[in-house]
Design an enzyme around this catalytic site. Structure first.
Site, short mmCIF file in Angstrom:
data_model
loop_
_atom_site.label_atom_id
_atom_site.label_comp_id
_atom_site.label_asym_id
_atom_site.label_seq_id
_atom_site.Cartn_x
_atom_site.Cartn_y
_atom_site.Cartn_z
CG ASP A 151 -1.48 1.35 1.69
OD1 ASP A 151 -2.46 1.67 2.41
OD2 ASP A 151 -2.07 1.80 0.41
CG ASP A 187 -3.39 4.72 -2.04
OD1 ASP A 187 -4.47 4.61 -1.21
OD2 ASP A 187 -3.36 3.36 -1.98
C1 LIG Z 1 -11.13 -3.46 2.38
N1 LIG Z 1 -11.27 -3.32 4.04
C2 LIG Z 1 -10.29 -4.01 4.20
C3 LIG Z 1 -8.58 -3.34 3.85
C4 LIG Z 1 -8.18 -3.67 2.84
C5 LIG Z 1 -7.16 -3.18 2.40
C6 LIG Z 1 -6.90 -2.08 3.68
O1 LIG Z 1 -6.23 -1.26 3.92
C7 LIG Z 1 -6.83 0.18 2.43
C8 LIG Z 1 -8.08 0.29 2.44
C9 LIG Z 1 -7.99 1.67 1.99
C10 LIG Z 1 -7.06 2.59 1.14
N2 LIG Z 1 -5.26 2.35 1.90
C11 LIG Z 1 -5.51 1.39 2.62
O2 LIG Z 1 -8.39 -1.90 3.69
#
Ligand SMILES: CNCc1ccc(Oc2cccnc2)o1
Length: 392
Positions: free
Chosen positions: A100, A280
């Site tokens: 991420d 992102d």
């Molecule tokens: C789908 N929600 C659980 C989840 C998986 C990955 C993340 O993390 C995120 C969510 C939104 C933006 N950036 C990272 O949350």
């Protein structure tokens, strides 16, 4: 795997968890990767040399292994490309983690969680790590999900790149969205370490931990539509894009890979506009100013902004225009076919758009819908970070 639930909930928004800017602290202890001369050819040779030892299951000499500090890790998409998971060795365990670039915490499902919350996941057993006394962390993401826990120093291996001592944030509590997302065993934050949430002092991201030992201080994302892609660490794979890479400066003052584009095009209609946004990989969608989103869906027959679905939808048979931005003086295009994110229900009649409004975020988010059309280079080879975009 996701069933058909609220698609908007799956799509997620960028992490809005930011820590106050603090000086970076070295990760606890030191790691044993020796500095190597930079230089693409050296790495290519070292990688070939390393493979020869590995082929005959012989120990790779340290200097060869260090010189080969580069390499790829596979990124496998969940259904609808809602997120991409990569195998990562943490201590004695291998977990599937979501890389991420919109956050800066490496956190994992752990043996500290209640067993009911571990169910269906690969977990990090903290027994292999060294507890960093007093450190805690807590993060929440734009889609409302989140996690919290304590911190251990342990080995982390991504592809052939090893951090012998990386701060691993072990979860002691996780939100229901993560409990249900059984493909995802945690995140590898690849934003800037200034927004790491560990208290009392932030720790370094995996990339910050290892970058001095990479052949080049960069990583690249090659995400794909409906297929496995890769993250390359330490080198640029020149076979992964057409034409040339265009670079643009990054403003990292908010801890993100933030950049500005100077125009956008819907189909062949170009409009000058200054769009500031972040690259992102942890956000599924492409979130832009409402004026651009409205203009886009005006070109989509049968589209509507459906509050019951949380955004713009259209008939799944709709023809969608390409969407381009001008960045670094070059045009980079998302094909219209990438703009259909997912059906809103099991009938497959109505689909949820990949482009949605950034209302409430404060900047645009170039998430996976955009990034999967490019080879994206996250470059810290100089003191001014920059992003590179290669059209695929
Ligand atoms: C789908 N929600 C659980 C989840 C998986 C990955 C993340 O993390 C995120 C969510 C939104 C933006 N950036 C990272 O949350």
């Amino acid at each position: 795997m996701h069933g058909i639930k609220s698609i908007a909930a799956i799509a997620g928004l960028a992490s809005l968890a930011v820590a106050s800017p603090v000086e970076k602290r070295a990760t606890p202890g030191s790691f044993q990767i020796k500095q190597v001369q930079t230089g693409q050819k050296l790495a290519v040779g070292a990688v070939a040399y390393q493979k020869a030892y590995q082929k005959y299951n012989k120990a790779v000499p340290a200097v060869v292994a260090a010189a080969a500090q580069q390499g790829a890790v596979t990124a496998t998409p969940e259904q609808y490309d809602s997120e991409y998971l990569c195998p990562v060795t943490v201590g004695a365990n291998t977990l599937n983690l979501d890389f991420d670039t919109g956050s800066a915490d490496l956190w994992v499902f752990s043996s500290l969680l209640p067993s009911s919350e571990q169910a269906g996941h690969s977990i990090y057993n903290v027994a292999s790590g060294k507890k960093i006394t007093g450190d805690t962390w807590k993060i929440s993401y734009g889609d409302g999900s989140g996690a919290a826990g304590t911190v251990y120093a342990d080995k982390v291996v991504i592809g052939p790149v090893t951090a012998t001592t990386q701060a691993v944030e072990a979860a002691t509590s996780i939100s229901s969205a993560f409990q249900q997302d059984t493909d995802n065993d945690g995140l590898v934050g690849l934003a800037f370490s200034t927004i790491n949430t560990v208290s009392p002092k932030p720790v370094t991201t995996f990339f910050d931990t290892v970058k001095a030992n990479l052949t080049s201080k960069l990583f690249a994302a090659d995400l794909k539509k409906g297929a496995a892609g890769v993250y390359d660490f330490g080198y640029i794979d020149t076979t992964k894009y057409t034409g040339s890479i265009v670079y643009t400066p990054v403003d990292s003052s908010q801890g993100f890979w933030m950049f500005t584009s100077t125009a956008y095009s819907i189909g062949t209609t170009k409009t000058s506009a200054s769009i500031s946004g972040i690259a992102d990989t942890g956000t599924s969608l492409l979130l832009l100013d409402a004026s651009i989103v409205t203009a886009y869906y005006k070109k989509v027959t049968g589209s509507k902004n459906d509050s019951t679905q949380g955004g713009y939808t259209f008939p799944c048979t709709a023809t969608l225009p390409d969407f381009s931005i001008t960045v670094g003086g070059a045009v980079r295009t998302v094909p219209g076919s990438y703009m259909n994110f997912a059906p809103i229900d099991n009938t497959g009649k109505t689909c949820f758009g990949g482009i949605q409004s950034n209302a409430g975020v404060g900047f645009s988010i170039f998430g996976d819908i955009f990034l999967k059309s490019q080879y994206v280079i996250f470059d810290q080879t100089t003191s001014s970070p920059r992003l590179g975009f290669g059209q695929q």
